[in-house]
Design a protein around this motif. Structure first.
Motif, PDB file in Angstrom:
ATOM      1  N   LEU A 129      -9.000   5.324  -3.077  1.00 18.49           N
ATOM      2  CA  LEU A 129      -7.985   5.984  -3.095  1.00 18.49           C
ATOM      3  C   LEU A 129      -7.976   7.471  -2.304  1.00 18.49           C
ATOM      4  O   LEU A 129      -7.207   7.494  -1.208  1.00 18.49           O
ATOM      5  N   ALA A 132      -8.006   6.500   1.407  1.00 16.18           N
ATOM      6  CA  ALA A 132      -6.536   6.091   2.022  1.00 16.18           C
ATOM      7  C   ALA A 132      -5.731   7.453   2.113  1.00 16.18           C
ATOM      8  O   ALA A 132      -5.276   7.438   2.995  1.00 16.18           O
ATOM      9  N   LEU A 136      -4.330   8.852   5.465  1.00 18.74           N
ATOM     10  CA  LEU A 136      -2.918   9.186   5.809  1.00 18.74           C
ATOM     11  C   LEU A 136      -2.819  10.439   6.795  1.00 18.74           C
ATOM     12  O   LEU A 136      -2.109  10.924   7.411  1.00 18.74           O
ATOM     13  N   LEU A 142       1.102   6.938  10.754  1.00 11.56           N
ATOM     14  CA  LEU A 142       1.325   6.627   9.339  1.00 11.56           C
ATOM     15  C   LEU A 142       2.150   7.527   8.541  1.00 11.56           C
ATOM     16  O   LEU A 142       3.063   7.248   7.805  1.00 11.56           O
ATOM     17  N   LEU A 146       5.785   6.763   6.989  1.00 10.74           N
ATOM     18  CA  LEU A 146       6.052   7.169   5.526  1.00 10.74           C
ATOM     19  C   LEU A 146       6.978   8.016   5.158  1.00 10.74           C
ATOM     20  O   LEU A 146       8.038   7.938   4.404  1.00 10.74           O
ATOM     21  N   TRP A 241      -5.745   1.309   3.435  1.00 11.57           N
ATOM     22  CA  TRP A 241      -4.610   0.726   2.820  1.00 11.57           C
ATOM     23  C   TRP A 241      -4.368  -0.620   2.712  1.00 11.57           C
ATOM     24  O   TRP A 241      -3.934  -1.187   1.840  1.00 11.57           O
ATOM     25  N   PHE A 244      -6.743  -1.305  -0.185  1.00  8.70           N
ATOM     26  CA  PHE A 244      -6.207  -1.025  -1.536  1.00  8.70           C
ATOM     27  C   PHE A 244      -4.973  -2.108  -1.973  1.00  8.70           C
ATOM     28  O   PHE A 244      -5.089  -2.397  -3.142  1.00  8.70           O
ATOM     29  N   ALA A 245      -4.581  -2.687  -0.939  1.00 12.51           N
ATOM     30  CA  ALA A 245      -3.533  -3.847  -1.498  1.00 12.51           C
ATOM     31  C   ALA A 245      -4.251  -4.965  -2.061  1.00 12.51           C
ATOM     32  O   ALA A 245      -3.436  -5.584  -2.852  1.00 12.51           O
ATOM     33  N   ALA A 261       0.116  -6.968   3.708  1.00 14.24           N
ATOM     34  CA  ALA A 261      -0.083  -5.507   3.811  1.00 14.24           C
ATOM     35  C   ALA A 261      -0.528  -5.101   5.270  1.00 14.24           C
ATOM     36  O   ALA A 261       0.136  -4.210   5.806  1.00 14.24           O
ATOM     37  N   ILE A 265       1.422  -2.587   7.738  1.00 18.46           N
ATOM     38  CA  ILE A 265       0.917  -1.477   8.099  1.00 18.46           C
ATOM     39  C   ILE A 265       0.703  -1.323   9.567  1.00 18.46           C
ATOM     40  O   ILE A 265       0.951  -0.358  10.324  1.00 18.46           O
TER      41      ILE A 265
END
Length: 319
Positions: A129, A132, A136, A142, A146, A241, A244-245, A261, A265
């Protein structure tokens, strides 16, 4: 898990992959995967060896802190077996549950065996996390995507909100450690010994960072394997990311979810989503190949059990 739920997980992964194949340029995806470079394939598989070793060390370290020590060779073999089972069984955690169960059974480790697995996996997910969020911060495409997805006017503080969430999770863990009460006290004690103690959390952080870095490096190797020339500085922020998915327990080993994902992305970053899917499929195949030593561990354990059963059988003489 019932047979129906198992089949449902396989069906979801297959449906997602078929949907992506119909939507995107499946011929280009297949051609990219078919032209994979053997050199990069070997490099990716070789990287998995220290990756599993470091993961097994983290598990053994956590278990020892909780009073359930593991033999190094057993930890390494069991982690390979767990990795293989996670690749072929639904949910992504069946192998971890199996190694916790065997640890508790073979060494009479009790709850500590389960706690060690939960803590060492949670340590890895938390560091992923953080990676990630760092990705970002490092990727303007990204951030822009977002911001557009949420609200163009609020995109400037989106990263700050996500970072605040991560800090809040860490603060909640610390507060839980300090609270008093029967249940919270036991949980806090376990977290303190295995994760949050002053002399423990730096070790967990470094070990999990090494594991996550190896995941990202293998993913980049897979990109190079199929001829993707995107600069590493632009490629690596996309990877955490996607990884993480894979934690979403909808399919088997993240198949379909991971590729979906990756498509989203890559598209968000202004890249070809088919390229993201091709890299993701290649990564899934490499992870499956690199987990095959776990299948050998499984076969050896089954042969040992069968041999033990034959040796323990007694033929009674006929009267």
């Amino acid at each position: 898990m019932t047979r129906g739920r198992v089949l449902w997980r396989y069906a979801i992964g297959a449906a997602l992959l078929i949907g992506l194949a119909v939507t995107l340029d499946s011929a280009a995806i297949g051609a990219a995967i078919g032209g994979a470079s053997p050199g990069w394939l070997i490099a990716a598989i070789l990287l998995s060896v220290p990756q599993v070793a470091l993961s097994a060390w983290r598990w053994r370290y956590t278990a020892t802190r909780l009073g359930a020590p593991l033999d190094w060779r057993q930890a390494y073999a069991e982690y390979y077996l767990a990795t293989f089972l996670n690749q072929v069984l639904p949910g992504g955690v069946a192998g971890d549950a199996a190694r916790a169960w065997r640890h508790a059974r073979d060494l009479d480790a009790g709850h500590a065996a389960w706690q060690a697995v939960v803590i060492e996996r949670a340590s890895g997910q938390f560091v992923l996390l953080l990676c990630a969020l760092a990705a970002l911060a490092a990727s303007l495409p990204l951030q822009s995507a977002l911001a557009r997805a949420i609200d163009g006017r609020t995109g400037g503080w989106t990263f700050g909100v996500l970072l605040a969430v991560a800090v809040a999770v860490a603060a909640a863990a610390v507060l839980l450690r300090r609270r008093r009460g029967p249940l919270s006290g036991r949980i806090a004690a376990v977290l303190g010994r295995g994760l949050l103690a002053r002399d423990v959390w730096p070790v967990q952080l470094v070990a999990s960072a090494g594991v996550v870095l190896s995941y990202i490096t293998v993913y980049i190797c897979c990109a190079r394997m199929i001829g993707v020339t995107l600069p590493t500085a632009e490629l690596w922020p996309l990877v955490p990311w996607v990884l993480f998915a894979m934690a979403i327990p909808l399919s088997v080993a993240g198949w379909g979810v991971r590729e979906g994902a990756a498509a989203l992305i890559w598209a968000a970053a202004g890249l070809d989503p088919a390229q993201g899917v091709a890299i993701s499929v290649t990564y899934g195949l490499v992870v499956l190949l690199s987990s095959l030593p776990g299948a050998l561990v499984l076969l050896r354990q089954r042969a040992r059990v069968a041999s033990s059963s034959r040796s323990n059988s007694v033929s009674l003489p006929q009267a």
